[in-house]
Design an enzyme around this catalytic site. Structure first.
Site, PDB file in Angstrom:
ATOM      1  N   TYR A  53      50.064  69.078  13.526  1.00 56.43           N
ATOM      2  CA  TYR A  53      51.274  67.592  13.589  1.00 56.43           C
ATOM      3  C   TYR A  53      51.031  67.022  14.021  1.00 56.43           C
ATOM      4  O   TYR A  53      50.933  67.925  15.989  1.00 56.43           O
ATOM      5  CB  TYR A  53      52.545  68.422  13.362  1.00 56.43           C
ATOM      6  CG  TYR A  53      52.881  69.278  12.176  1.00 56.43           C
ATOM      7  CD1 TYR A  53      51.699  68.779  10.717  1.00 56.43           C
ATOM      8  CD2 TYR A  53      53.762  69.623  11.951  1.00 56.43           C
ATOM      9  CE1 TYR A  53      52.173  69.975   9.402  1.00 56.43           C
ATOM     10  CE2 TYR A  53      53.675  70.891  10.521  1.00 56.43           C
ATOM     11  CZ  TYR A  53      52.685  70.905   8.978  1.00 56.43           C
ATOM     12  OH  TYR A  53      53.640  71.426   8.559  1.00 56.43           O
ATOM     13  N   PRO A 205      60.273  70.744  -1.312  1.00 59.13           N
ATOM     14  CA  PRO A 205      61.038  71.125  -2.329  1.00 59.13           C
ATOM     15  C   PRO A 205      61.557  69.875  -3.319  1.00 59.13           C
ATOM     16  O   PRO A 205      61.876  69.602  -3.695  1.00 59.13           O
ATOM     17  CB  PRO A 205      61.784  71.441  -1.535  1.00 59.13           C
ATOM     18  CG  PRO A 205      62.103  71.532   0.018  1.00 59.13           C
ATOM     19  CD  PRO A 205      60.956  71.292   0.332  1.00 59.13           C
ATOM     20  N   LEU A 206      60.946  68.696  -2.501  1.00 59.31           N
ATOM     21  CA  LEU A 206      61.638  67.121  -3.089  1.00 59.31           C
ATOM     22  C   LEU A 206      60.246  66.503  -3.559  1.00 59.31           C
ATOM     23  O   LEU A 206      60.854  65.087  -3.684  1.00 59.31           O
ATOM     24  CB  LEU A 206      62.561  66.271  -1.799  1.00 59.31           C
ATOM     25  CG  LEU A 206      63.959  67.354  -1.514  1.00 59.31           C
ATOM     26  CD1 LEU A 206      64.870  66.689  -0.448  1.00 59.31           C
ATOM     27  CD2 LEU A 206      65.001  66.693  -2.503  1.00 59.31           C
ATOM     28  N   GLY A 213      65.050  60.702  -5.238  1.00 58.80           N
ATOM     29  CA  GLY A 213      65.386  59.392  -6.662  1.00 58.80           C
ATOM     30  C   GLY A 213      65.066  57.480  -5.529  1.00 58.80           C
ATOM     31  O   GLY A 213      65.514  57.055  -6.848  1.00 58.80           O
ATOM     32  N   LYS A 214      63.927  58.495  -4.921  1.00 55.01           N
ATOM     33  CA  LYS A 214      64.197  56.969  -4.112  1.00 55.01           C
ATOM     34  C   LYS A 214      63.415  55.684  -4.827  1.00 55.01           C
ATOM     35  O   LYS A 214      62.640  54.613  -4.479  1.00 55.01           O
ATOM     36  CB  LYS A 214      63.514  56.675  -3.128  1.00 55.01           C
ATOM     37  CG  LYS A 214      61.824  57.297  -2.727  1.00 55.01           C
ATOM     38  CD  LYS A 214      61.322  58.009  -1.143  1.00 55.01           C
ATOM     39  CE  LYS A 214      63.028  58.927  -0.505  1.00 55.01           C
ATOM     40  NZ  LYS A 214      62.019  58.547   1.019  1.00 55.01           N
TER      41      LYS A 214
END
Length: 334
Positions: A53, A205-206, A213-214
């Site tokens: 990262y 998880p999204l 919802g973007k």
């Protein structure tokens, strides 16, 4: 925040963990440190990172952010993907693992890593070599426990078997992509984890922002989103996902929930998931995500979600996180 024991280890982790891949995407060092502190103050006890990262910069920031607070945190990092794109600084070979753990310990400014995870399978290195190196680190106190990330079921079984044959402690956890739109691990990985008592850390998880919802039909990707930044795995015009997200949003609204909170609660609802990793870029995003910690979905809503995306289905196969060796082009061509 609720906690659970991670697999067969002695590590107690919060139901939501802080994933740090995006910690420095748009934050200054000071902003990143404040975000980490806010997560800890909210009850998060698990922080997950990786050596790659920002080529080690995230580990360095975490070292500063956690100074004086290490004893209250389960700190997990990963090894295996190429540092700075250099294939000689990657993989599960003994020499690299021994060097990489020292580098991570220095950057994190700690003496021992709670959970040291193999970032991806390494088919080029004998598993015996990798597991022996990991156990040497454990016996010398450099790490407390080992884990894997994005291992298919057959590799999880093989890892357990090889560890048993070598009389070594096996990994205690698997980190895998899991969301309403990426359910591939339900078929074999999660049952395998249950069989061997492995803890499960669910990442994305999204689904890369889709379940916030973007992304909406006939609208440009929001500025700063992964789709707008050119991420090859996230396209704001993905017709299949657009249609499914519209159906899922309707279910969430009927239940009095935001799509994001419903999606996080859905991932956490699986009995085999120990902790769900969230990766906010801002403190405001963190607060919004943590609002899902007390959400519980009833059976009617869970069944309705299953009718939108069937169990075991990855809507986009690339969301599996790893291409099996046998499907690589060079393995299929003369």
């Amino acid at each position: 925040m609720q906690t659970q024991t991670l697999g067969t280890s002695d590590l107690s982790v919060s139901q939501f963990g802080l994933g740090t891949m995006s910690l420095l995407t748009s934050n200054s060092e000071d902003e990143a440190i404040r975000l980490v502190h806010r997560a800890l103050d909210a009850g998060i006890t698990l922080i997950d990172t990786a050596d790659i990262y920002n080529d080690g910069a995230v580990e360095e920031v975490l070292g500063k952010a956690l100074k004086g607070r290490h004893e209250k945190v389960v700190l997990a990092t990963k090894v295996g993907l190429p540092m700075q794109g250099d294939p000689t600084r990657s993989g599960g070979g003994r020499a690299w693992i021994i060097q990489a753990v020292e580098d991570s310990l220095r950057r994190l400014d700690i003496d021992s890593i709670d959970l040291y995870q193999l970032h991806r399978p390494d088919p080029e290195t004998p598993l015996e070599e990798t597991l022996q190196a990991i156990d040497d680190l454990r016996r010398t106190g450099k790490i407390r426990h080992a884990g894997t990330s994005v291992f298919p079921a057959e590799m999880l079984v093989r890892t357990q078997w090889v560890a048993t044959q070598m009389s070594l402690p096996p990994p205690v956890a698997e980190q895998a992509p899991y969301s309403i739109l990426a359910r591939g691990i339900e078929g074999e990985v999660l049952p395998t984890c249950r069989r061997y008592g492995l803890g499960v850390l669910a990442w994305s998880p999204l689904n890369g922002g889709w379940l916030t919802g973007k992304y909406r039909r006939n609208e440009a990707a929001p500025k700063g989103s992964r789709a707008a930044s050119g991420n090859p795995f996230i396209r704001a015009d993905d017709a299949a996902k657009l249609g499914l997200v519209e159906q899922l949003r309707a279910l969430a609204e009927a239940a009095g929930l935001s799509l994001m909170r419903m999606s996080l609660a859905w991932t956490q609802a699986h009995p085999d998931v120990t902790s769900t990793l969230i990766g906010p870029r801002t403190e405001a995003q963190l607060d919004a995500l943590l609002g899902a910690e007390d959400v519980r979905l009833d059976e009617t809503l869970l069944d309705a979600i299953d009718r939108v995306v069937a169990p075991g289905v990855n809507v986009d196969p690339r969301n599996a996180g790893w291409v099996p060796e046998g499907l690589a082009r060079e393995k299929r061509r003369c």
